[in-house]
Each structure stands twice: as C-alpha cells, then as structure tokens.
Design an enzyme around this catalytic site. Structure first.
Site, PDB file in Angstrom:
ATOM      1  N   GLN A  25      93.806  34.867  38.056  1.00  0.00           N
ATOM      2  CA  GLN A  25      94.046  35.352  39.559  1.00  0.00           C
ATOM      3  C   GLN A  25      94.784  36.645  39.424  1.00  0.00           C
ATOM      4  O   GLN A  25      94.343  37.741  40.003  1.00  0.00           O
ATOM      5  CB  GLN A  25      95.133  34.472  40.104  1.00  0.00           C
ATOM      6  CG  GLN A  25      95.591  34.941  41.371  1.00  0.00           C
ATOM      7  CD  GLN A  25      96.445  33.877  42.158  1.00  0.00           C
ATOM      8  OE1 GLN A  25      95.938  32.973  42.794  1.00  0.00           O
ATOM      9  NE2 GLN A  25      97.783  33.960  41.962  1.00  0.00           N
ATOM     10  N   GLN A  30     102.037  35.067  35.719  1.00  0.00           N
ATOM     11  CA  GLN A  30     101.057  34.797  34.473  1.00  0.00           C
ATOM     12  C   GLN A  30     100.357  33.376  34.539  1.00  0.00           C
ATOM     13  O   GLN A  30      99.201  33.147  33.804  1.00  0.00           O
ATOM     14  CB  GLN A  30     101.460  35.423  33.130  1.00  0.00           C
ATOM     15  CG  GLN A  30     100.338  35.347  32.048  1.00  0.00           C
ATOM     16  CD  GLN A  30     100.932  35.460  30.701  1.00  0.00           C
ATOM     17  OE1 GLN A  30     102.030  36.157  30.434  1.00  0.00           O
ATOM     18  NE2 GLN A  30     100.341  34.903  29.769  1.00  0.00           N
ATOM     19  N   HIS A  53     108.344  30.408  41.345  1.00  0.00           N
ATOM     20  CA  HIS A  53     108.064  31.372  42.301  1.00  0.00           C
ATOM     21  C   HIS A  53     109.612  32.363  42.288  1.00  0.00           C
ATOM     22  O   HIS A  53     109.463  33.468  42.634  1.00  0.00           O
ATOM     23  CB  HIS A  53     108.170  30.605  43.595  1.00  0.00           C
ATOM     24  CG  HIS A  53     107.031  29.894  43.783  1.00  0.00           C
ATOM     25  ND1 HIS A  53     106.803  28.595  43.809  1.00  0.00           N
ATOM     26  CD2 HIS A  53     105.618  30.339  44.008  1.00  0.00           C
ATOM     27  CE1 HIS A  53     105.660  27.881  44.056  1.00  0.00           C
ATOM     28  NE2 HIS A  53     104.772  29.213  44.037  1.00  0.00           N
ATOM     29  N   LEU A  55     107.959  25.691  46.876  1.00  0.00           N
ATOM     30  CA  LEU A  55     108.635  26.567  45.914  1.00  0.00           C
ATOM     31  C   LEU A  55     109.412  25.704  44.874  1.00  0.00           C
ATOM     32  O   LEU A  55     110.109  25.195  44.953  1.00  0.00           O
ATOM     33  CB  LEU A  55     109.423  27.553  46.551  1.00  0.00           C
ATOM     34  CG  LEU A  55     108.831  28.576  47.717  1.00  0.00           C
ATOM     35  CD1 LEU A  55     109.702  29.535  48.333  1.00  0.00           C
ATOM     36  CD2 LEU A  55     107.719  29.058  47.136  1.00  0.00           C
TER      37      LEU A  55
HETATM   38  P1  AMP Z   1     101.269  29.185  44.381  1.00  0.00           P
HETATM   39  O1  AMP Z   1     102.081  29.165  45.499  1.00  0.00           O
HETATM   40  O2  AMP Z   1     100.993  28.313  43.430  1.00  0.00           O
HETATM   41  O3  AMP Z   1     100.232  30.094  45.200  1.00  0.00           O
HETATM   42  O4  AMP Z   1     101.876  30.602  43.317  1.00  0.00           O
HETATM   43  C1  AMP Z   1     102.428  31.643  43.994  1.00  0.00           C
HETATM   44  C2  AMP Z   1     102.791  32.683  42.992  1.00  0.00           C
HETATM   45  O5  AMP Z   1     103.809  32.241  41.916  1.00  0.00           O
HETATM   46  C3  AMP Z   1     101.529  33.131  42.075  1.00  0.00           C
HETATM   47  O6  AMP Z   1     101.509  34.457  41.748  1.00  0.00           O
HETATM   48  C4  AMP Z   1     101.743  32.264  40.790  1.00  0.00           C
HETATM   49  O7  AMP Z   1     101.123  32.651  39.520  1.00  0.00           O
HETATM   50  C5  AMP Z   1     103.228  32.278  40.488  1.00  0.00           C
HETATM   51  N1  AMP Z   1     103.672  31.027  39.911  1.00  0.00           N
HETATM   52  C6  AMP Z   1     103.166  29.802  40.069  1.00  0.00           C
HETATM   53  N2  AMP Z   1     103.941  29.013  39.177  1.00  0.00           N
HETATM   54  C7  AMP Z   1     104.552  29.988  38.285  1.00  0.00           C
HETATM   55  C8  AMP Z   1     105.320  29.654  37.171  1.00  0.00           C
HETATM   56  N3  AMP Z   1     105.394  28.420  36.436  1.00  0.00           N
HETATM   57  N4  AMP Z   1     105.767  30.893  36.578  1.00  0.00           N
HETATM   58  C9  AMP Z   1     105.642  31.884  37.005  1.00  0.00           C
HETATM   59  N5  AMP Z   1     104.969  32.461  37.990  1.00  0.00           N
HETATM   60  C10 AMP Z   1     104.230  31.295  38.772  1.00  0.00           C
END
Ligand code: AMP
Length: 283
Positions: free
Chosen positions: A157, A152, A41, A37
């Site tokens: 996705q 976003q 996140h 994280l």
């Molecule tokens: P992940 O752990 O990469 O699968 O991401 C989990 C959630 O966090 C997904 O909805 C991603 O779009 C979101 N997320 C990942 N990186 C960012 C970021 N830099 N800013 C905002 N949301 C993010």
C-alpha cells in the site's frame, strides 16, 4: 477532563479547517485509518504530532477497497473508543465522513497504479489497491496535508501511494513508519480482534517465519524460491497460507537472484482473520 476530540463530517468542513490552519502558517500531518484503532495507528499519530503543528486522523471504512465476500460489513467499528484514543494521543481533529458524502450516487472515477498493485495482495484482492489509491487521493484533496503517515505493515500500500503521489504530482510528503508489534512479534492489526485465544497464539508464528527467511537472506541465500520454501515450511500449522513472496523491495518485481533491498511478505488465514505481514532485508 479534556474536551472531546472535534469530529468533522463533511469534506467542506474539513477543507475549511485545513485551509485556516495553513493560512495561519501551521503545518498539517495526516493519518488515514479505518478505525478500530490500536497502538500501530497511534504510533503514526504520535509521529505526525512530533513533525507537524496540527494532526488530522480520518476514520472511514472504505467500501471500494473491499471485494465482494470480504469483511466490509463485519469490520470492527467503535467510534467512541477511537475518539478517546485519538484525543489521548493529541490528535487535533478527526475526519469521519459519511459514505454517501465521499461516494455519492454516480461516482465512477478511480486511480489505478497497475504495476505495483499486481503482485502480493493484488493477486487475491481484485480492485483493492484501486480502492485504496482512490480514497487516499480523495482524502489528500480534502485534507491538503503537508505530510501523509502510513505504516510499513501495509508495505505494498505504501509503495502504491508513493507512486501515485509522484505520478500525479500531489503536493504531500509520504512518511512510512515502522510496524508496531505485540510482545510476541504479531503485527498489530484491527483484524487481530477476530482471533480466538488459540489463533492469537499461533498468529505470532507469521513474523517468526518471515524472520527465519530474512536470516537466511542475510546469511547469503539468494534464491527467492528457496527463501519462499523456507518461510512456507516455517508457517506450517499456523493457518492457510494465501501467499509467501520474496520480491525486490523497491518495485515489487520478482528477481531471479536476490540482490539489494528485499521484501519478504505473507498473507495467512488464521481462523477467520486474514493477516498480512512483511520484513524488509538487504540481500
Ligand atoms: P488501517 O486502519 O488498517 O487501514 O490502517 C491505517 C494505517 O495504519 C495504515 O497506514 C496502516 O499501514 C497503519 N498500520 C496498521 N497497522 C499498523 C502497525 N501494526 N504498525 C504501524 N502502522 C500500522
């Protein structure tokens, strides 16, 4: 010292917890993650905290969204750190299922959103969005949240999941929150951990290149090919470009002329990290 964040491991424990909370009249916000994280996140957890009585985050590195040869095995995993971070951001409970409990022997049902999954990352990551839609559908059934929080950062996705929610009449509201960035503009990502200091410095150029394209669109450039070429030129020297696309932001179709909401998206290999980012602009 505050008590450690409760971790639920089985789908039954999770569903029982959610049903108790909802029976007591409390709303639930849900943030699915693959762990490792970062502040991106956390922004989702904090938003969920503001808008719901209870907040659930899941941590699960979903095997079915990785193609052979991708980084499933080496994806960063650090449950102790994630747990502390979730606790600090006032998440109520983490759902951390074992792989075999979500994908038991004989598992075969999948959710496919073919049109929205086809362009951008879908061209290069076969089965990826099917894996994403399937795991999110499963998690929504296990958590039964009122609101689902996605970033976003993963623009495609979020559109795929939005379509799935509508098409399958899933009783949840999708909230897509803005991308959280490092000071130099690099979108936060668990995969940024793969970057050497030199790669890390270059990676900030991805957002700068997309912004250069967005400026051209705002100034009135309506040829997708010319905007793409401009972004590609700006990406020179950053890494191997997998794609640069300029699409209708509502449905990811390729317009002949840009008009209305437009997404500029890129995937670039910097060192061994495959990084994606996007900008949405009105043409
Ligand atoms: P992940 O752990 O990469 O699968 O991401 C989990 C959630 O966090 C997904 O909805 C991603 O779009 C979101 N997320 C990942 N990186 C960012 C970021 N830099 N800013 C905002 N949301 C993010």
């Amino acid at each position: 010292m505050p008590a450690a964040l409760p971790i639920l491991r089985s789908a039954k424990q999770m569903l029982d917890w959610s049903r108790r909370e909802r029976a007591a009249g409390r709303s639930i916000g849900f943030v699915p993650t693959m762990g490792a994280l970062h502040r991106g996140h956390l922004s989702l957890v904090q938003r969920a905290r503001r808008e719901n009585d209870r907040v659930v985050a899941s941590i699960f590195v979903n095997p079915i969204q990785f193609a052979p040869g991708e980084d499933f095995e080496s994806y960063p995993r650090d449950l102790a750190a994630d747990r502390a971070v979730l606790r600090a951001s006032r998440c109520d409970v983490a759902f951390v299922p074992a792989r075999a409990s979500l994908f038991p022997h004989g598992f075969q049902t999948v959710v496919t959103v073919p049109g929205l999954s086809a362009p951008l990352c879908g061209r290069f990551r076969p089965g990826h969005f099917e894996g994403v839609a399937t795991i999110v559908a499963k998690l929504l059934h296990i958590v039964e949240p009122d609101r689902l929080y996605l970033g976003q950062k993963d623009y495609q996705q979020s559109l795929v999941i939005s379509r799935m929610i509508r098409d399958l009449d899933l009783p949840v509201r999708l909230v897509t929150a803005p991308t959280v960035r490092e000071e130099d503009g690099l979108a936060m990502s668990s995969r940024n951990r793969y970057l050497s200091p030199e790669d890390r410095r270059r990676a900030a150029g991805i957002q700068r290149a997309l912004q250069a394209g967005a400026r051209a669109v705002r100034r009135g450039l309506t040829s997708p090919a010319r905007v793409r070429a401009l972004v590609r030129a700006a990406l020179k020297g950053i890494g191997r470009v997998q794609y640069v696309e300029v699409l209708d932001a509502r449905d990811l179709t390729a317009p002949r002329r840009l008009q209305g909401p437009t997404v500029l998206a890129a995937a670039v290999f910097v060192g061994r990290a495959r990084l994606i980012d996007n900008v949405v602009v009105k043409a």
